[in-house]
Write an enzyme that holds these catalytic residues in place. Structure first.
Site, short mmCIF file in Angstrom:
data_model
loop_
_atom_site.label_atom_id
_atom_site.label_comp_id
_atom_site.label_asym_id
_atom_site.label_seq_id
_atom_site.Cartn_x
_atom_site.Cartn_y
_atom_site.Cartn_z
CG HIS A 1 -1.77 1.21 1.36
ND1 HIS A 1 -3.09 1.23 0.99
CD2 HIS A 1 -1.50 2.48 1.79
CE1 HIS A 1 -3.58 2.45 1.18
NE2 HIS A 1 -2.64 3.22 1.68
CD GLU A 2 1.43 3.70 3.67
OE1 GLU A 2 1.64 4.74 3.02
OE2 GLU A 2 0.37 3.51 4.31
CG HIS B 1 0.33 6.35 -0.73
ND1 HIS B 1 -0.73 6.99 -1.33
CD2 HIS B 1 -0.16 5.77 0.39
CE1 HIS B 1 -1.82 6.78 -0.59
NE2 HIS B 1 -1.50 6.03 0.45
ZN LIG Z 1 -2.77 5.32 1.96
#
Ligand SMILES: [Zn+2]
Length: 708
Positions: A498-499, A502
């Protein structure tokens, strides 16, 4: 993993300043000896953490604000008629010092703070807010922006420049820059009242939550809790100088202990404490405040020319209108509530089989669903963790998937200074070996680190400024003893992907202007690249590449893999229903027009849930109106839907990949070129549709949540 808990921090480059803030004189302590004084000489303009001392931040922040103010005032005072170049581009170039110091300061106060840094943050926060607020009230500056905006049809600007002009102009207008003086005065007064009420709500809620903790002197009432939980409850009582045991409330409706307390009366009492925490008719009752807040926000929206607060807030979001967000949520309700009903039936069966003799209530849900989970979905964390050694997951999973999709490669750099010895730095290169970005990762839990996981930027990509991106990921995984491997859970694996999603959004940024760069997109879009990247964690060829036993190198047995996949199906009806119910409450409150009389919150809430088909006896909203701090106490008003909206995008996008052959370089390149590199340089709905070939739909989301 609960997606709404995942935080994203962006370093928040403020591209412009204002003349209306009282000038902050450059601190005498700020000079060439300060490491922020000049741009970094390190590769990629990386922050010189080997030279930065805690005392350097505050003078640099103050000097940075002063510099930005004088730069911006010079733009406003320019005697030459306004042009795109001498106004918009000049504003983009302003504030470099502030950007440099604020990015580094944001990173260390989040991930490696100390009392001095906290003190600086407390002192500087209101000054920075005033600095930012004042930008949009500089009438001379706005007049120049507006003049360029009026000529936009004849300027022959490229698409990105036109977008910059529109976004900048819109930010001014949405902040009230276009209002007549009398309305501006009312706006300022409303802003103040809203801010005061919002603070009062937060203060009351904090006290109400503390006061509503469940307290007992009878250990038997806590039967079912683990020894560690009981010890924690005893410790909580001790620290409050109370007898017995205390279960403090967490911010959601459901409480963690409700999954294990076997005494039904205790569960009911704990639930009642949570549900009514801010509705006791005492000094901490928040109902009057939220009713007034809703009314003041509606009035402010009316003043700014919008039918309601949500219409104002969604104007610059991907959804654009409350109607679009409402339609989206309506589409989720039948599938979510039907599944919740079938989960409720499973639970009632367990209650009946145990001769409980009662109908399922919200305080029973977690206790019995935990039994259903153990019977149907149990996943033994200690059996899977040996297959998820942190460094291996990062390099052979997270990095590997990105290499397969986008052709990028990673090379660790030990020569780049870091703010803490556990931080690692990688140089990221494109397929043609050209440098792309620096990536820092800081994964281990520390006492001086905020909880959760997030991404941020030290340097934002911009062709205008001549910068390549420098981004970081932070998490809170337990640090192993020296020489031991860091074995993490599958939830943690998902957090890493997830990170890093980003991070890719930041690193692939290929824009001219810093304020449109990377993750500087709308709230209902920004979680899309990160949640999308989570999908690769279970993609067969990626999973096989990293899920190997840390000692033997053996692949994970098929039955364990099946259990991981199966566990993600558990309780999805309940989870989605409580989220949609909260998002609906938010939207119903914030679509009230200014003409509506002051509402009675309990009646309003019941009516709002009824109207949206979400008034379910066993599935309450994740937050009740009276303790929904996202929407009354922080910036998420009319924005809670954004978590779900981003989820629709990420599942819809992943479906496109599935339809086109999955993990291939061609698919990755196309996604990178049309979405991940574009920042906020195009209207987001158009950008998405151009890449996807159609508007997003909810069906893939329902499929991945196993609700179809
Ligand atoms: Zn996030």
């Amino acid at each position: 993993m609960l997606k709404p808990m995942t935080a994203l921090i962006t370093s928040g480059a403020l591209a412009l300043g204002s003349a209306n803030t009282p000038a902050v004189s450059a601190d005498a302590k700020f000079g060439p000896a300060n490491p922020f004084y000049a741009p970094s000489t390190l590769p990629f303009d990386a922050p010189p953490f080997d030279k930065i001392k805690d005392e350097d931040y505050q003078p640099a922040i103050e000097a940075g604000m002063a510099e930005e103010l004088s730069e911006t005032q010079a733009i406003a005072d320019n005697p030459v008629p306004p042009t795109f170049e001498n106004t918009l581009v000049a504003m983009e170039k302003a504030g470099r010092l502030l950007q440099r110091v604020r990015a580094a300061f944001g990173a260390v106060t989040g991930a490696n703070t100390n009392p001095l840094l906290q003190k600086v943050r407390t002192e500087e926060a209101p000054k920075q807010a005033a600095h930012h607020d004042a930008i949009y009230l500089n009438a001379k500056l706005f007049a120049r922006v507006a003049a360029v905006y009026q000529q936009r049809a004849t300027l022959k600007l490229d698409g990105e420049s036109l977008r910059l002009l529109e976004v900048t102009y819109d930010n001014f207008v949405r902040s009230g820059a276009n209002l007549p003086e009398a309305d501006k005065t009312e706006l300022k007064k409303l802003n103040e009242e809203i801010s005061t009420l919002s603070n009062r709500f937060s203060t009351k809620l904090l006290a109400a939550t503390k006061d509503s903790a469940y307290v007992t002197t009878d250990k038997g009432a806590l039967a079912g809790l683990s020894d560690a939980q009981i010890a924690a409850a005893a410790h909580a009582a001790e620290s409050r100088k109370q007898e017995g045991y205390v279960l403090p409330l967490q911010n959601t409706t459901q409480q963690p202990e409700l999954g294990s307390v076997s005494v039904r009366a205790t569960r009911e009492a704990l639930f009642e404490k949570s549900w009514n925490r801010a509705e006791r008719g005492d000094a901490n009752d928040t109902r009057d405040d939220i009713a007034h807040l809703a009314q003041l926000r509606a009035r402010r929206a009316q003043l700014l020319g919008y039918p309601n607060h949500a219409a104002w807030k969604l104007g610059d979001q991907m959804a654009k209108t409350p109607e679009a967000a409402l339609k989206f949520m309506d589409a989720l309700v039948p599938g979510a509530t039907a599944r919740a009903a079938s989960e409720a039936k499973d639970i009632q069966d367990v209650i009946d089989a145990q001769k409980g003799g009662f109908a399922l209530q919200p305080w029973d849900w977690d206790f019995y669903s935990e039994q259903v989970r153990k019977a149907k979905y149990d996943l033994d964390e200690s059996a899977v963790k040996p297959y998820f050694e942190l460094n291996n997951v990062v390099e052979n999973g997270v990095f590997y998937a990105a290499s397969q999709l986008y052709g990028i490669t990673f090379h660790e750099r030990k020569d780049i200074p870091v703010y803490q010895p556990d931080v690692r730095v990688f140089e990221v290169s494109n397929a043609d070996s050209k440098p792309l970005a620096l990536f820092y990762c800081d994964y281990f839990k520390r006492d001086n680190k905020q909880g959760g996981a997030w991404m941020g930027s030290f340097v934002e990509q911009s062709k205008l400024i001549g910068t390549l991106p420098v981004v970081y990921n932070v998490a809170n995984f337990p640090k192993p003893a020296p020489g031991e491997p860091a074995l993490i859970s599958f939830t943690d694996v998902t957090t890493l992907f997830h990170e890093f999603g980003h991070a890719l959004h930041g690193m692939f940024s290929d824009t001219e202007y810093p304020s449109l760069s990377g993750t500087a997109t709308a709230r209902d879009f920004v979680e899309f690249p990160s949640q999308f990247n989570e999908h690769w964690a279970l993609f067969p060829s990626v999973f096989a590449h990293y899920a190997k036993h840390y000692r033997t190198g053996a692949p994970m047995p098929a039955d364990l893999v099946a259990k991981i996949k199966n566990a993600s199906r558990f309780n999805q009806g309940y989870k989605l229903t409580e989220l949609v119910a909260a998002a609906q409450l938010d939207m119903q409150w914030h679509t009230l027009p200014a003409s509506t009389p002051l509402q009675q919150p309990d009646a309003f809430e019941k009516q709002a849930l009824e109207k949206t088909h979400l008034l379910l006896s066993a599935v309450p909203p994740r937050y009740r109106s009276s303790y929904f701090s996202h929407i009354w106490g922080s910036g998420y008003s009319a924005g809670y839907y954004a978590y779900l909206w981003s989820e629709m995008l990420d599942d819809d996008a992943y479906e496109w990949f599935e339809e086109h052959g999955g993990l291939t370089r061609a698919n990755g390149e196309r996604f990178r070129a049309m979405v991940l590199s574009r920042g906020n340089t195009e209207e987001l709905a158009k950008m998405y549709a151009a890449w996807r070939g159609k508007d997003p739909s909810v069906e893939p989301m329902m499929k991945y949540r196993s609700l179809q």
